[in-house]
Motif scaffolding. Sequence first.
Motif, PDB file in Angstrom:
ATOM      1  N   ALA A 183     -45.753  64.954 -46.028  1.00  0.00           N
ATOM      2  CA  ALA A 183     -45.710  64.519 -47.421  1.00  0.00           C
ATOM      3  C   ALA A 183     -44.606  65.249 -48.185  1.00  0.00           C
ATOM      4  CB  ALA A 183     -47.058  64.779 -48.088  1.00  0.00           C
ATOM      5  N   PRO A 218     -50.411  63.956 -43.159  1.00  0.00           N
ATOM      6  CA  PRO A 218     -50.099  63.081 -44.294  1.00  0.00           C
ATOM      7  C   PRO A 218     -48.602  63.044 -44.593  1.00  0.00           C
ATOM      8  CG  PRO A 218     -52.029  64.416 -44.778  1.00  0.00           C
ATOM      9  CD  PRO A 218     -51.477  64.924 -43.488  1.00  0.00           C
ATOM     10  N   GLN A 236     -47.217  60.927 -47.450  1.00  0.00           N
ATOM     11  CA  GLN A 236     -46.906  60.200 -48.675  1.00  0.00           C
ATOM     12  C   GLN A 236     -45.674  60.796 -49.357  1.00  0.00           C
ATOM     13  OE1 GLN A 236     -49.651  61.964 -48.095  1.00  0.00           O
ATOM     14  NE2 GLN A 236     -50.208  63.270 -49.846  1.00  0.00           N
ATOM     15  N   TRP A 239     -49.716  55.964 -45.046  1.00  0.00           N
ATOM     16  CA  TRP A 239     -49.408  56.802 -46.200  1.00  0.00           C
ATOM     17  C   TRP A 239     -48.543  56.056 -47.207  1.00  0.00           C
ATOM     18  CZ3 TRP A 239     -52.750  60.405 -45.683  1.00  0.00           C
ATOM     19  CH2 TRP A 239     -53.097  60.856 -44.407  1.00  0.00           C
TER      20      TRP A 239
END
Length: 267
Positions: free
Chosen positions: A161, A206, A208, A229
């Motif tokens: 992320a 993750p 994102q 994501w």
Amino acid sequence: ACTGPQAATVSRGIVVSRIAPGGIPDAGPRPVTSVAGRTGSVVLASGDVSHTPPGAGAAPSTVFAILRRQPFHVAEYDARGDGTDERAKIQNALDAAKADNIGAVRIGSPRYRVGGAGLLVPTGVAIEGEIYNPGELTGRDYTTQTSALLLESGASIRYQAGSGIRNLAVLRHGMTTPTSVRTALDHIKAMAGTALRSDLALGDPPAQDAGIENVIILGFNQGVYHDGWPRLDMRNVAIDCRNGLRLRRCYDIGRFENCLLYTSRRG
């Protein structure tokens, strides 16, 4: 002040050399003989090398403080682009940047071979090269493409992320330049693996708000695979693989600008 013919490693492998009369640097590193009145074998302290930028409002600083604000470079972790597998060295640089809150790791212009499972770009860190307008090279010969990560079979670059992959080439290791239609078709048939990946189903972390910018990807079965994501940001990306970009379960707005995908299922 330093005296005597000197050069010293002051921080992160940076050498400060004395400038001889006439503005000509000394040739090569020399041992420090005296620093601020201390003689013999000495270590530069944080206050030994000061710097104040020109102009109104400039605050005094030190070379040490300035270096601490700079991105890391993989050469500081002994990555040389010498054709050996340098995955661990580049990963060490990425992990150190994360631990030290440094936002970027630079690879410069060499070509680095990456084996094993590949690389993981941590949250808040970008890996950066020196390609600012990815596109087709003259003669279509990518065997000399600079700022390149050469991924061996099974290696991918995974990203977390808020991380970034910028201004570099990701190439399948072992590719050569086709010399005929037949060899070009053979090259397409040999395309394998995934270059950039965040796959929720495989347990990847993750990812994102990750960003991919000014990147060329060449020679893989899949250029980019992003699953699970939101808000992937891709800009100025050129992909020449059997499959270009696959998005699954993103559930939010992704941003894609000036992405050129050459794909082929022949062979």
